[in-house]
Write an enzyme that holds these catalytic residues in place. Structure first.
Site, short mmCIF file in Angstrom:
data_model
loop_
_atom_site.label_atom_id
_atom_site.label_comp_id
_atom_site.label_asym_id
_atom_site.label_seq_id
_atom_site.Cartn_x
_atom_site.Cartn_y
_atom_site.Cartn_z
N CYS A 32 26.05 14.07 58.67
CA CYS A 32 25.08 15.22 58.51
C CYS A 32 25.91 16.58 58.23
O CYS A 32 26.99 16.56 58.85
CB CYS A 32 24.15 15.21 59.56
SG CYS A 32 23.13 13.95 59.53
N CYS A 35 27.47 17.20 61.35
CA CYS A 35 28.88 16.59 61.92
C CYS A 35 29.69 17.37 61.29
O CYS A 35 30.83 17.60 61.90
CB CYS A 35 28.67 15.27 61.10
SG CYS A 35 27.55 13.99 61.61
N ASP A 444 34.62 42.35 29.49
CA ASP A 444 35.59 42.90 28.76
C ASP A 444 35.40 42.93 27.54
O ASP A 444 34.80 42.15 26.92
CB ASP A 444 36.73 42.18 29.56
CG ASP A 444 38.22 42.51 28.88
OD1 ASP A 444 38.51 43.76 28.94
OD2 ASP A 444 38.76 41.82 28.26
N ASP A 647 39.50 38.36 30.40
CA ASP A 647 40.74 37.58 30.22
C ASP A 647 42.13 38.19 30.16
O ASP A 647 43.12 37.38 30.05
CB ASP A 647 40.43 37.40 28.37
CG ASP A 647 41.02 38.46 27.63
OD1 ASP A 647 40.75 39.83 28.21
OD2 ASP A 647 41.81 38.27 26.71
P1 ADP Z 1 40.58 45.48 27.41
O1 ADP Z 1 40.07 46.15 28.42
O2 ADP Z 1 39.68 45.85 26.19
O3 ADP Z 1 40.57 44.13 27.27
P2 ADP Z 1 43.20 46.36 27.72
O4 ADP Z 1 42.92 46.98 29.02
O5 ADP Z 1 43.90 44.86 27.68
O6 ADP Z 1 41.95 46.20 26.91
O7 ADP Z 1 44.12 47.34 26.95
C1 ADP Z 1 43.63 48.64 27.05
C2 ADP Z 1 44.64 49.36 26.06
O8 ADP Z 1 45.76 49.67 26.49
C3 ADP Z 1 44.88 48.80 24.56
O9 ADP Z 1 43.64 49.00 23.86
C4 ADP Z 1 46.08 49.15 24.27
O10 ADP Z 1 46.08 50.50 23.72
C5 ADP Z 1 46.80 49.47 25.45
N1 ADP Z 1 47.57 48.18 25.76
C6 ADP Z 1 47.50 47.35 26.72
N2 ADP Z 1 48.74 46.49 26.87
C7 ADP Z 1 49.23 46.69 25.73
C8 ADP Z 1 50.36 46.27 25.04
N3 ADP Z 1 51.16 45.04 25.56
N4 ADP Z 1 50.94 46.82 23.89
C9 ADP Z 1 50.37 47.95 23.45
N5 ADP Z 1 49.32 48.40 23.83
C10 ADP Z 1 48.71 47.95 25.36
MG MG Z 2 40.85 41.75 27.61
#
Ligand code: ADP
Ligand code: MG
Length: 764
Positions: A32, A35, A444, A647
């Site tokens: 249970c 337990c 997101d 993601d």
């Molecule tokens: P979201 O929140 O929509 O998933 P991110 O937070 O991953 O987007 O990215 C936000 C912004 O930061 C992007 O639109 C881009 O302008 C910039 N950015 C993030 N990572 C990179 C990267 N590796 N190369 C170029 N730009 C980036």
């Molecule tokens: Mg994202």
């Protein structure tokens, strides 16, 4: 693919830093919630134990011990034994083992029941005779001897467990059974032997050995049925493992050899023919094929695999002959680990479960007090000792909260097993419960609402008109690709792919650093370069004098600004596509009264455009990862139940902070490690399915708990004789039957959760 699952799994052992040791134990004798609660308490009291989780349904415990403490396995096992249970170390590797031990328990439970049944034949005959108007009389010494046999043989386990608990100053469910059976037997013996001439004559009408006997019989029946049902619930998960083939074709020096799949070693070459399932995780080294990975992802379409692609054990090879090099076998495979992960996640942490646990810890003492009260009241009311004791024993027996303890874990077990079959990995039982109660859903943008598959639209070069200080498109893309090669961000993948398609020069990069959610900086041939969002460059003192809203043109395009030598050199515009199912999913959530907001690090125009397309009216754009976290925290602070879906690495803090963090399967490892739920199919339809499943599970848990409570609450007064005026009296043995049936009905009700499977998972 393989790595995707492995990373989702990494979270199963949260302290990778070596600060704790982990111990997995199989525990016998738990029946249970009270337990499992007392085992957990006992474990937590062991010095050096940082954390202990006990899984009632799995009959197992997971213990984390401070690596610096001197506490070893014997101390831990000793603590469990002094609490009245038995424990054996299961080790980290035994993914499928508990089936064996639970199979053993099932056999014992069945043997106990059959034995008790055989030994109670005389009383059963007597009852049948009574139904036919025949009176079969039994001589009392025979009754006493048989009853004693029943108590001490099939009923032995109850007494042993009750005794152990008593010695440790505790009580458990078996205390109640043992107490009830002993009182019935002791009282009957005293009357029959004429030790209590003042109370009643030694006449068969005044004693009831059969109460003690049937009590053991019915509890044994209940336990057996419960084991059957629990085994069935568990089977849902284990059938996944059963899909791994038993034999494998190992290739040694070009010779194929059929071996037992358990003997495969990492590094072996194994041949898999069309139509066969893979015996282990590995990398394709020869041949190509399509593999049906629906087992892991719920996605029915086979995935093409060529040389160097990762493949997972248990998945189905559809048409080509392939040779794989084994990278993980046995319980180390992604499949085995996922199953293990889900098993560990079940039940215990569910908030609703803790209520049941706390209740049942006080239950036994309360029930004994109640029984004493019943006895006293009936005696004061002038009833005979026989009747008064009968009522008290019935109270003790019916009040057993076994059903209460099984209500939550069995439902979550069945629910998470169903989820797994459809590519939804539930790493935490509490998340399954909370997802269905979501009030605010934060989505997101990149990779979640959109597919995260960018296409290059065009490249604008800064100062294109003047040749002085201007770079070419080619140069901008070469620099950006050099930087992005080190990133897994969807934008990075698109830029690298666009560069590769053009066969431009590949620049070597000297230093590189990704700033999550902002961009990347590095050094190419001695020149500092960077690429990313506007704010990222501007904070580095780089002037960007273009107007996004004007120069971006189309609101749907994302900008990556590229700077070379501290000056804005050009802008790469990329377009993503919204997931086709997004609009419908948003509509469904809104119709159910869930608030939805979009959070994105992208610029406002893109965020608002996407929100408009899918029908979301609240947008947080241009936010930094820590601002995503703050949005979650503020909503929680306002008392709302928050689910975050994301993601990226930049989503990880927000995923961790939300009540339920949901990670998209295709995304970054960090997100999958932090998420409570991973959608392996990387589709928003899975989000909706998980949510529907969570709601169905929650309903089932509430139903179970309500049923178990009502059962007890109604049963106790009836057992105490409250309705005896109406001629309704619950004799102890029928109280035992009623109790046993309530446990069985709760487990059956959890299994019935599967009836929802079609409704939840076909509405894609
Ligand atoms: P979201 O929140 O929509 O998933 P991110 O937070 O991953 O987007 O990215 C936000 C912004 O930061 C992007 O639109 C881009 O302008 C910039 N950015 C993030 N990572 C990179 C990267 N590796 N190369 C170029 N730009 C980036
Ligand atoms: Mg994202």
């Amino acid at each position: 693919m393989n790595r995707q699952f492995q990373s989702a799994i990494a979270n199963a052992t949260p302290d990778g830093d070596g600060a704790t040791r982990e111990l997995r134990l199989a525990i016998a004798g738990m029946t249970c919630a009270s337990c499992s609660a007392s085992v957990e308490r006992a474990l937590r009291r062991v010095p050096g134990v940082r954390d202990a989780t006990v899984n009632l349904v799995e009959s197992s415990a997971f213990v984390r011990i401070d690596a610096r403490s001197a506490t070893r396995e014997p101390e831990v096992i000793g603590a469990i034994e002094s609490a009245g249970y038995r424990a054996t170390v299961r080790g980290m590797t035994a993914g499928t083992e508990p089936t064996d031990s639970s199979l053993g328990e099932l056999r014992t439970a069945r043997a106990n029941f059959l034995l008790a049944l055989a030994l109670s034949t005389p009383w059963i005959l007597q009852m049948i005779g009574m139904a036919w108007g025949q009176h079969i009389s039994l001589v009392w010494p025979l009754e006493a001897a048989l009853a004693l046999l029943v108590l001490s043989w099939p009923g032995r386990a109850f007494f042993v467990s009750a005794w152990r608990a008593l010695r440790g100053g505790r009580s458990n469910m078996d205390t109640l059974v043992a107490l009830g059976a002993t009182s019935a037997f002791g009282y009957s013996f005293a009357i029959a032997a004429n030790w209590l001439p003042g109370v009643g004559a030694a006449h068969a009408a005044n004693y009831y050995f059969e109460s003690a006997v049937f009590l053991v019989l019915f509890i044994a029946l209940g336990k057996w049925l419960e084991h059957v049902a629990r085994g069935r619930a568990r089977a849902a998960l284990l059938t996944l493992l059963d899909l791994s083939p038993r034999r494998a074709r190992r290739l040694t020096n070009g010779i194929e050899q059929l071996i037992d799949a358990r003997d495969i070693l990492v590094g072996d070459r194994v041949v898999v023919l069309p139509g066969e399932r893979l015996p282990a995780d590995g990398v394709v080294r020869k041949g190509n094929t399509e593999i049906d990975e629906s087992l892991l992802t719920g996605e029915a379409l086979p995935v093409a695999k060529a040389e160097w692609d990762s493949v997972c054990g248990g998945t189905l090879n559809t048409h080509g002959r392939i040779e794989i090099e084994v990278t993980a076998n046995g319980s180390a495979t992604a499949l085995a680990q996922i199953v293990q992960l889900v098993r560990d996640a079940q039940a215990h942490s569910a908030p609703i479960q803790r209520v049941a646990d706390r209740l049942s810890a006080y239950f036994v003492p309360a029930v004994i007090a109640l029984a004493a009260l019943t006895l006293a009241s009936w005696l004061l009311a002038g009833a005979g000792l026989a009747a008064a004791l009968g009522f008290a024993i019935s109270v003790v027996v019916i009040a057993c909260p076994c059903a209460l303890g099984l209500a939550t874990p069995t439902a979550i077990l069945v629910g998470s097993g169903m989820a797994l079959r459809h590519g939804i990995l539930i790493k935490n039982g509490a998340a399954l419960e909370l997802l269905g109660r979501t009030q605010l859903l934060l989505l997101d943008k990149t990779g979640t609402i959109t597919a995260g598959k960018f296409e290059l639209v065009r490249i604008d070069v800064r100062n294109a008109a003047s040749t002085e200080g201007a770079h070419t498109e080619r140069r901008v893309l070469e620099v950006a690709a050099a930087l992005e090669r080190g990133s897994n961000h969807p934008l990075a993948l698109a830029i690298v792919a666009a560069h590769a398609a053009r066969e431009f020069d590949v620049l070597t990069i000297d230093a590189m650093h990704e700033r999550e959610g902002l961009g990347i900086e590095g050094v190419v041939a001695g020149t500092p370069v960077c690429a990313g969002r506007r704010g990222f460059l501007e904070r580095a003192g780089i002037v960007i004098d273009i107007d996004d809203a004007r120069d971006g043109g189309d609101a749907a395009v994302t900008a990556v600004y590229v700077a070379i030598g501290g000056r804005h050199a050009g802008t790469i515009w990329l377009r993503d596509r919204v997931r086709p199912e997004a609009e419908r999913i948003v509509r469904d959530f809104r119709a159910a009264g869930v608030d939805i907001a979009l959070v994105t690090g992208d610029r406002r125009e893109v965020g608002e455009h996407v929100a408009r397309v899918v029908g979301i009216d609240r947008v947080h754009a241009d936010v930094l990862p820590r601002e995503k976290l703050r949005i979650v925290e503020e909503a929680r602070g306002a008392g709302r139940i928050v689910t975050m879906v994301g993601d990226g690495i930049n989503d990880a803090p927000a995923l961790a902070a939300a009540h339920t963090g949901v990670a998209m399967g295709g995304g970054a490892d960090a997100a999958k490690e932090t998420g409570d739920i991973v959608l392996m199919r990387a589709s928003l339809s899975s989000l909706r399915e998980a949510w529907l499943l969570s709601r169905a599970t929650l309903r089932r848990i509430r139903l179970n708990l309500g049923w178990a409570l009502v059962y007890n609450l109604l049963g106790i007064p009836i057992a105490a004789g409250a309705l005896s005026g109406l001629g309704i009296v619950l004799r102890p043995e029928f109280a035992a039957l009623a109790m046993a049936l309530s446990s069985v009905s709760v487990v059956a009700s959890s299994l019935a959760l599967r009836w929802n499977e079609r409704r939840i998972f076909t509405a894609r």
